[in-house]
Design a protein around this motif. Structure first.
Motif, PDB file in Angstrom:
ATOM      1  N   PRO A  20      29.871  30.684  43.205  1.00 35.05           N
ATOM      2  CA  PRO A  20      30.556  30.113  42.033  1.00 35.05           C
ATOM      3  C   PRO A  20      32.067  30.234  42.183  1.00 35.05           C
ATOM      4  O   PRO A  20      32.577  31.094  42.914  1.00 35.05           O
ATOM      5  CB  PRO A  20      30.045  30.965  40.877  1.00 35.05           C
ATOM      6  CG  PRO A  20      29.643  32.253  41.497  1.00 35.05           C
ATOM      7  CD  PRO A  20      29.123  31.911  42.868  1.00 35.05           C
ATOM      8  N   PHE A  21      32.768  29.357  41.491  1.00 34.48           N
ATOM      9  CA  PHE A  21      34.224  29.359  41.511  1.00 34.48           C
ATOM     10  C   PHE A  21      34.755  29.693  40.125  1.00 34.48           C
ATOM     11  O   PHE A  21      34.412  29.019  39.150  1.00 34.48           O
ATOM     12  CB  PHE A  21      34.762  28.006  41.976  1.00 34.48           C
ATOM     13  CG  PHE A  21      36.260  27.892  41.892  1.00 34.48           C
ATOM     14  CD1 PHE A  21      37.081  28.868  42.435  1.00 34.48           C
ATOM     15  CD2 PHE A  21      36.845  26.815  41.254  1.00 34.48           C
ATOM     16  CE1 PHE A  21      38.461  28.766  42.343  1.00 34.48           C
ATOM     17  CE2 PHE A  21      38.222  26.702  41.163  1.00 34.48           C
ATOM     18  CZ  PHE A  21      39.031  27.690  41.712  1.00 34.48           C
ATOM     19  N   VAL A  22      35.566  30.742  40.033  1.00 29.66           N
ATOM     20  CA  VAL A  22      36.138  31.208  38.777  1.00 29.66           C
ATOM     21  C   VAL A  22      37.642  30.964  38.792  1.00 29.66           C
ATOM     22  O   VAL A  22      38.343  31.434  39.711  1.00 29.66           O
ATOM     23  CB  VAL A  22      35.859  32.709  38.558  1.00 29.66           C
ATOM     24  CG1 VAL A  22      36.513  33.197  37.265  1.00 29.66           C
ATOM     25  CG2 VAL A  22      34.357  32.984  38.534  1.00 29.66           C
ATOM     26  N   ALA A  78      31.652  36.293  36.989  1.00 25.27           N
ATOM     27  CA  ALA A  78      31.158  35.811  38.279  1.00 25.27           C
ATOM     28  C   ALA A  78      29.646  35.951  38.384  1.00 25.27           C
ATOM     29  O   ALA A  78      28.959  35.057  38.895  1.00 25.27           O
ATOM     30  CB  ALA A  78      31.842  36.568  39.411  1.00 25.27           C
ATOM     31  N   SER A  79      29.109  37.062  37.900  1.00 27.99           N
ATOM     32  CA  SER A  79      27.659  37.275  37.955  1.00 27.99           C
ATOM     33  C   SER A  79      26.917  36.260  37.087  1.00 27.99           C
ATOM     34  O   SER A  79      25.887  35.712  37.491  1.00 27.99           O
ATOM     35  CB  SER A  79      27.320  38.696  37.502  1.00 27.99           C
ATOM     36  OG  SER A  79      27.864  39.655  38.379  1.00 27.99           O
ATOM     37  N   CYS A  80      27.450  36.003  35.886  1.00 28.25           N
ATOM     38  CA  CYS A  80      26.834  35.006  35.016  1.00 28.25           C
ATOM     39  C   CYS A  80      26.915  33.615  35.642  1.00 28.25           C
ATOM     40  O   CYS A  80      25.955  32.829  35.576  1.00 28.25           O
ATOM     41  CB  CYS A  80      27.509  35.007  33.648  1.00 28.25           C
ATOM     42  SG  CYS A  80      27.191  36.488  32.651  1.00 28.25           S
ATOM     43  N   ALA A  81      28.059  33.307  36.259  1.00 30.19           N
ATOM     44  CA  ALA A  81      28.225  31.999  36.903  1.00 30.19           C
ATOM     45  C   ALA A  81      27.275  31.858  38.082  1.00 30.19           C
ATOM     46  O   ALA A  81      26.727  30.765  38.316  1.00 30.19           O
ATOM     47  CB  ALA A  81      29.669  31.819  37.353  1.00 30.19           C
ATOM     48  N   ILE A 127      35.927  38.111  42.637  1.00 24.37           N
ATOM     49  CA  ILE A 127      35.752  38.068  44.095  1.00 24.37           C
ATOM     50  C   ILE A 127      34.817  39.184  44.557  1.00 24.37           C
ATOM     51  O   ILE A 127      33.941  38.975  45.406  1.00 24.37           O
ATOM     52  CB  ILE A 127      37.117  38.159  44.795  1.00 24.37           C
ATOM     53  CG1 ILE A 127      37.935  36.886  44.518  1.00 24.37           C
ATOM     54  CG2 ILE A 127      36.956  38.379  46.295  1.00 24.37           C
ATOM     55  CD1 ILE A 127      39.369  36.955  44.986  1.00 24.37           C
ATOM     56  N   GLU A 128      34.976  40.373  43.979  1.00 25.41           N
ATOM     57  CA  GLU A 128      34.096  41.491  44.323  1.00 25.41           C
ATOM     58  C   GLU A 128      32.633  41.168  44.027  1.00 25.41           C
ATOM     59  O   GLU A 128      31.727  41.652  44.717  1.00 25.41           O
ATOM     60  CB  GLU A 128      34.512  42.741  43.547  1.00 25.41           C
ATOM     61  CG  GLU A 128      35.828  43.345  43.993  1.00 25.41           C
ATOM     62  CD  GLU A 128      36.365  44.367  43.013  1.00 25.41           C
ATOM     63  OE1 GLU A 128      35.640  44.700  42.041  1.00 25.41           O
ATOM     64  OE2 GLU A 128      37.501  44.827  43.210  1.00 25.41           O
ATOM     65  N   ALA A 129      32.406  40.340  43.007  1.00 26.48           N
ATOM     66  CA  ALA A 129      31.046  39.978  42.620  1.00 26.48           C
ATOM     67  C   ALA A 129      30.523  38.771  43.398  1.00 26.48           C
ATOM     68  O   ALA A 129      29.442  38.264  43.094  1.00 26.48           O
ATOM     69  CB  ALA A 129      30.989  39.693  41.122  1.00 26.48           C
ATOM     70  N   GLY A 130      31.293  38.307  44.376  1.00 27.13           N
ATOM     71  CA  GLY A 130      30.819  37.248  45.253  1.00 27.13           C
ATOM     72  C   GLY A 130      31.305  35.852  44.944  1.00 27.13           C
ATOM     73  O   GLY A 130      30.873  34.889  45.585  1.00 27.13           O
ATOM     74  N   ALA A 131      32.201  35.711  43.984  1.00 26.30           N
ATOM     75  CA  ALA A 131      32.716  34.390  43.627  1.00 26.30           C
ATOM     76  C   ALA A 131      33.997  34.084  44.399  1.00 26.30           C
ATOM     77  O   ALA A 131      34.671  34.984  44.914  1.00 26.30           O
ATOM     78  CB  ALA A 131      32.987  34.317  42.127  1.00 26.30           C
ATOM     79  N   ALA A 132      34.333  32.814  44.461  1.00 27.45           N
ATOM     80  CA  ALA A 132      35.682  32.407  44.820  1.00 27.45           C
ATOM     81  C   ALA A 132      36.493  32.401  43.529  1.00 27.45           C
ATOM     82  O   ALA A 132      35.958  32.086  42.466  1.00 27.45           O
ATOM     83  CB  ALA A 132      35.673  31.022  45.445  1.00 27.45           C
ATOM     84  N   ALA A 133      37.757  32.766  43.601  1.00 22.53           N
ATOM     85  CA  ALA A 133      38.556  32.855  42.375  1.00 22.53           C
ATOM     86  C   ALA A 133      40.014  32.552  42.670  1.00 22.53           C
ATOM     87  O   ALA A 133      40.517  32.871  43.757  1.00 22.53           O
ATOM     88  CB  ALA A 133      38.424  34.235  41.746  1.00 22.53           C
ATOM     89  N   GLU A 134      40.672  31.947  41.701  1.00 22.38           N
ATOM     90  CA  GLU A 134      42.086  31.595  41.822  1.00 22.38           C
ATOM     91  C   GLU A 134      42.812  31.891  40.518  1.00 22.38           C
ATOM     92  O   GLU A 134      42.261  31.696  39.435  1.00 22.38           O
ATOM     93  CB  GLU A 134      42.252  30.108  42.144  1.00 22.38           C
ATOM     94  CG  GLU A 134      41.746  29.670  43.493  1.00 22.38           C
ATOM     95  CD  GLU A 134      42.693  30.024  44.627  1.00 22.38           C
ATOM     96  OE1 GLU A 134      43.856  30.382  44.337  1.00 22.38           O
ATOM     97  OE2 GLU A 134      42.273  29.926  45.794  1.00 22.38           O
ATOM     98  N   LEU A 135      44.063  32.343  40.646  1.00 19.49           N
ATOM     99  CA  LEU A 135      44.948  32.484  39.495  1.00 19.49           C
ATOM    100  C   LEU A 135      45.683  31.170  39.276  1.00 19.49           C
ATOM    101  O   LEU A 135      46.178  30.563  40.219  1.00 19.49           O
ATOM    102  CB  LEU A 135      45.976  33.590  39.732  1.00 19.49           C
ATOM    103  CG  LEU A 135      45.476  35.028  39.823  1.00 19.49           C
ATOM    104  CD1 LEU A 135      46.659  35.958  40.067  1.00 19.49           C
ATOM    105  CD2 LEU A 135      44.734  35.430  38.565  1.00 19.49           C
TER     106      LEU A 135
END
Length: 216
Positions: free
Chosen positions: A25-27, A202-205, A50-58
């Protein structure tokens, strides 16, 4: 770049930043920080995701670019963040929120996940109103709100200011920092609370996207 109130590409160009292509997932963390104190919370939300396995951006909404608008549109979840000034989110965030109206009209963010965090100088500081504002913004877009899911900390004789969720908010993550010091005054407990929120979103996504991939 000032947010475009129509939500359109102000340059007429095709975005050059590649969108995340992954089964993860992307957050996106869409935030504003007036004096810098909200930024550590935004960074912690990103890092937790990111720690939960998602891609993430500010995404700093006061200077949002065409490419960053595209990232928001591609996100599985958007986490809103801003300091609480005079009982609500800072005005720069309101400008961004109003700039999403074209996306609201075409239901572009419907069924994305949403969450929020805020910061103020006082322990309460009317931060609940800001979190409620974020939740209503998400509801207007047809998004699904993710709460903090942490019990209140620092509410017993054995508790302390180092507890997670030390300010006792449920709707989202909240932080407090003295107004007469810089970002070094931001509580590590508040940063870790924001990190928890990022992991939770991230986990929910991930569960939502996995369910979507499993559907015929």
């Amino acid at each position: 770049m000032t947010p475009d109130p129509t939500g359109a590409d102000p340059t007429g160009t095709t975005p050059t930043t590649p969108l995340p292509i992954s089964s993860a997932p992307f957050v996106a963390v869409a935030y504003y920080s007036g004096y810098g104190h909200t930024t550590p919370l935004a960074e912690a939300v990103r890092d937790g995701a990111i720690e939960a396995g998602a891609a993430a951006e500010l995404i700093a909404v006061a200077s949002i670019s065409t490419e960053q608008w595209a990232l928001l549109d591609a996100a599985d979840a958007i986490v809103f963040g801003a300091p609480t000034y005079m009982g609500s989110a800072a005005s720069a965030f309101h400008v961004f929120a109003e700039s999403t109206s074209a996306r609201w009209a075409r239901r572009a963010w419907s069924d994305k996940l949403a969450a929020g965090f805020t910061m103020s100088g006082a322990m309460s500081g009317d931060k609940l109103h800001t979190l409620q504002y974020f939740a209503i913004l998400a509801a207007q877009h047809g998004m699904h709100w993710i709460n903090l899911d942490l019990p209140a900390g620092w509410n017993s004789s054995t508790g302390s200011e180092h507890d997670l969720n030390r300010l006792g908010f449920s709707l989202g993550a909240a932080g407090q920092s003295p107004i007469d010091v810089g970002v070094e005054g931001v509580s590590k407990a508040d940063v870790e609370t924001a990190r928890h929120l990022g992991r939770r979103v991230a986990s929910c996504a991930a569960r939502l996207t996995a369910r979507g991939h499993a559907e015929p």
